[in-house]
Write an enzyme that holds these catalytic residues in place. Sequence first.
Site, PDB file in Angstrom:
ATOM      1  N   GLY A  51       9.766  10.054  -8.500  1.00 42.81           N
ATOM      2  CA  GLY A  51       8.660   9.090  -8.507  1.00 42.81           C
ATOM      3  C   GLY A  51       8.004   8.853  -9.847  1.00 42.81           C
ATOM      4  O   GLY A  51       7.564   7.747 -10.136  1.00 42.81           O
ATOM      5  N   ASP A 107       3.617  10.832 -10.095  1.00 43.95           N
ATOM      6  CA  ASP A 107       3.307   9.473  -9.642  1.00 43.95           C
ATOM      7  C   ASP A 107       1.996   9.430  -8.855  1.00 43.95           C
ATOM      8  O   ASP A 107       1.114   8.638  -9.152  1.00 43.95           O
ATOM      9  CB  ASP A 107       4.475   8.869  -8.836  1.00 43.95           C
ATOM     10  CG  ASP A 107       4.914   9.729  -7.650  1.00 43.95           C
ATOM     11  OD1 ASP A 107       4.386  10.843  -7.445  1.00 43.95           O
ATOM     12  OD2 ASP A 107       5.808   9.287  -6.902  1.00 43.95           O
ATOM     13  N   ASP A 110      -1.696  13.470  -4.130  1.00 43.74           N
ATOM     14  CA  ASP A 110      -2.057  13.124  -2.753  1.00 43.74           C
ATOM     15  C   ASP A 110      -2.714  14.352  -2.112  1.00 43.74           C
ATOM     16  O   ASP A 110      -3.887  14.625  -2.376  1.00 43.74           O
ATOM     17  CB  ASP A 110      -0.770  12.681  -2.048  1.00 43.74           C
ATOM     18  CG  ASP A 110      -0.977  12.096  -0.669  1.00 43.74           C
ATOM     19  OD1 ASP A 110      -1.967  11.381  -0.464  1.00 43.74           O
ATOM     20  OD2 ASP A 110      -0.142  12.351   0.220  1.00 43.74           O
ATOM     21  N   LYS A 138      -5.243   9.976  -4.879  1.00 37.86           N
ATOM     22  CA  LYS A 138      -5.845   9.692  -3.570  1.00 37.86           C
ATOM     23  C   LYS A 138      -6.728  10.880  -3.197  1.00 37.86           C
ATOM     24  O   LYS A 138      -6.307  11.769  -2.455  1.00 37.86           O
ATOM     25  CB  LYS A 138      -4.757   9.549  -2.502  1.00 37.86           C
ATOM     26  CG  LYS A 138      -3.846   8.350  -2.625  1.00 37.86           C
ATOM     27  CD  LYS A 138      -3.109   8.148  -1.307  1.00 37.86           C
ATOM     28  CE  LYS A 138      -1.661   7.850  -1.499  1.00 37.86           C
ATOM     29  NZ  LYS A 138      -0.894   7.776  -0.260  1.00 37.86           N
ATOM     30  N   VAL A 160       1.500   3.459  -0.518  1.00 39.89           N
ATOM     31  CA  VAL A 160       1.914   2.432  -1.471  1.00 39.89           C
ATOM     32  C   VAL A 160       3.355   2.642  -1.926  1.00 39.89           C
ATOM     33  O   VAL A 160       3.889   3.743  -1.841  1.00 39.89           O
ATOM     34  CB  VAL A 160       0.986   2.429  -2.707  1.00 39.89           C
ATOM     35  CG1 VAL A 160      -0.437   2.063  -2.326  1.00 39.89           C
ATOM     36  CG2 VAL A 160       1.011   3.779  -3.424  1.00 39.89           C
ATOM     37  N   ASP A 166       8.267   5.410  -3.705  1.00 40.52           N
ATOM     38  CA  ASP A 166       9.220   4.964  -2.696  1.00 40.52           C
ATOM     39  C   ASP A 166       8.674   5.079  -1.283  1.00 40.52           C
ATOM     40  O   ASP A 166       7.698   5.784  -1.017  1.00 40.52           O
ATOM     41  CB  ASP A 166      10.468   5.852  -2.755  1.00 40.52           C
ATOM     42  CG  ASP A 166      10.207   7.254  -2.203  1.00 40.52           C
ATOM     43  OD1 ASP A 166       9.247   7.905  -2.663  1.00 40.52           O
ATOM     44  OD2 ASP A 166      10.935   7.682  -1.282  1.00 40.52           O
TER      45      ASP A 166
HETATM   46  P1  IMP Z   1       1.282  15.840  -2.512  1.00 42.88           P
HETATM   47  O1  IMP Z   1       0.187  15.653  -3.515  1.00 42.88           O
HETATM   48  O2  IMP Z   1       1.955  17.176  -2.559  1.00 42.88           O
HETATM   49  O3  IMP Z   1       0.850  15.475  -1.124  1.00 42.88           O
HETATM   50  O4  IMP Z   1       2.471  14.882  -2.782  1.00 42.88           O
HETATM   51  C1  IMP Z   1       2.534  13.944  -3.682  1.00 42.88           C
HETATM   52  C2  IMP Z   1       3.858  13.256  -3.474  1.00 42.88           C
HETATM   53  O5  IMP Z   1       3.890  12.599  -2.206  1.00 42.88           O
HETATM   54  C3  IMP Z   1       4.035  12.189  -4.502  1.00 42.88           C
HETATM   55  O6  IMP Z   1       4.724  12.664  -5.609  1.00 42.88           O
HETATM   56  C4  IMP Z   1       4.832  11.164  -3.757  1.00 42.88           C
HETATM   57  O7  IMP Z   1       6.199  11.450  -3.869  1.00 42.88           O
HETATM   58  C5  IMP Z   1       4.460  11.334  -2.320  1.00 42.88           C
HETATM   59  N1  IMP Z   1       3.483  10.319  -1.899  1.00 42.88           N
HETATM   60  C6  IMP Z   1       2.198  10.527  -1.564  1.00 42.88           C
HETATM   61  N2  IMP Z   1       1.580   9.384  -1.260  1.00 42.88           N
HETATM   62  C7  IMP Z   1       2.511   8.418  -1.421  1.00 42.88           C
HETATM   63  C8  IMP Z   1       2.477   6.979  -1.274  1.00 42.88           C
HETATM   64  O8  IMP Z   1       1.465   6.345  -0.942  1.00 42.88           O
HETATM   65  N3  IMP Z   1       3.641   6.343  -1.544  1.00 42.88           N
HETATM   66  C9  IMP Z   1       4.774   6.971  -1.941  1.00 42.88           C
HETATM   67  N4  IMP Z   1       4.845   8.294  -2.098  1.00 42.88           N
HETATM   68  C10 IMP Z   1       3.718   9.010  -1.823  1.00 42.88           C
HETATM   69 MG    MG Z   2       7.042  12.238  -5.750  1.00 41.19          MG
END
Ligand code: IMP
Ligand code: MG
Length: 188
Positions: A51, A107, A110, A138, A160, A166
Amino acid sequence: MVSTVPEFVSPDVMEVLLSKEQIAERVQAVGEQISAEYKGQSIVLIGVLKGAAIFLADLARAIKVDNTFDFVAVSSYGRARVSSGAVKLIKDIDNPIEGRHVILVEDILDTGLTLSYLRGLMLQHKPASLKIATCLDKPSRRLVPIEADYACFKIPNAFVIGYGMDYAERYRGVPDIRLYPDNPPAGH
Ligand code: IMP
Ligand code: MG
């Protein structure tokens, strides 16, 4: 993991959240901020595949201090439905980062599970410093406390695609950032 291939939805019907002009302007600004803060130093940008590849490519071109790239890849299980939070490293860095100034480039920040796992892992290599740059943040989705040092945009809880991001591996090449219509998609 259940995997059914979703039908292709044309990105043309998806609402633009951030235009390529808005993205370019913010990435440039963040690149300038990094260039100022690391003036006279060398940095290692570590992108999280896949990403962050496009964001890293643009960010690197906006950074004026000496820099090199490296990449890691992770796979995560059950982040969405089960929320087990398990993250596994599937590609490690190629070069040592001990004593180096490192910026992890992602990217989206989250839930924070991926970056807190990677931060912990990278800190074991004893870098001189470690910061986090993310294209999108986010904050409302966070499950673990972690913040980005550099974030281009804070966005609400919406799924998104585009600019490297993706859905089921599609849409990474879409040049702007768009809202996926079935939001949030199944499995997220
Ligand atoms: P987290 O912070 O461990 O939940 O994960 C982050 C990863 O989740 C990012 O690197 C993305 O690959 C994926 N991700 C989270 N939200 C989105 C989104 O809205 N679109 C696409 N990928 C997302
Ligand atoms: Mg990712």
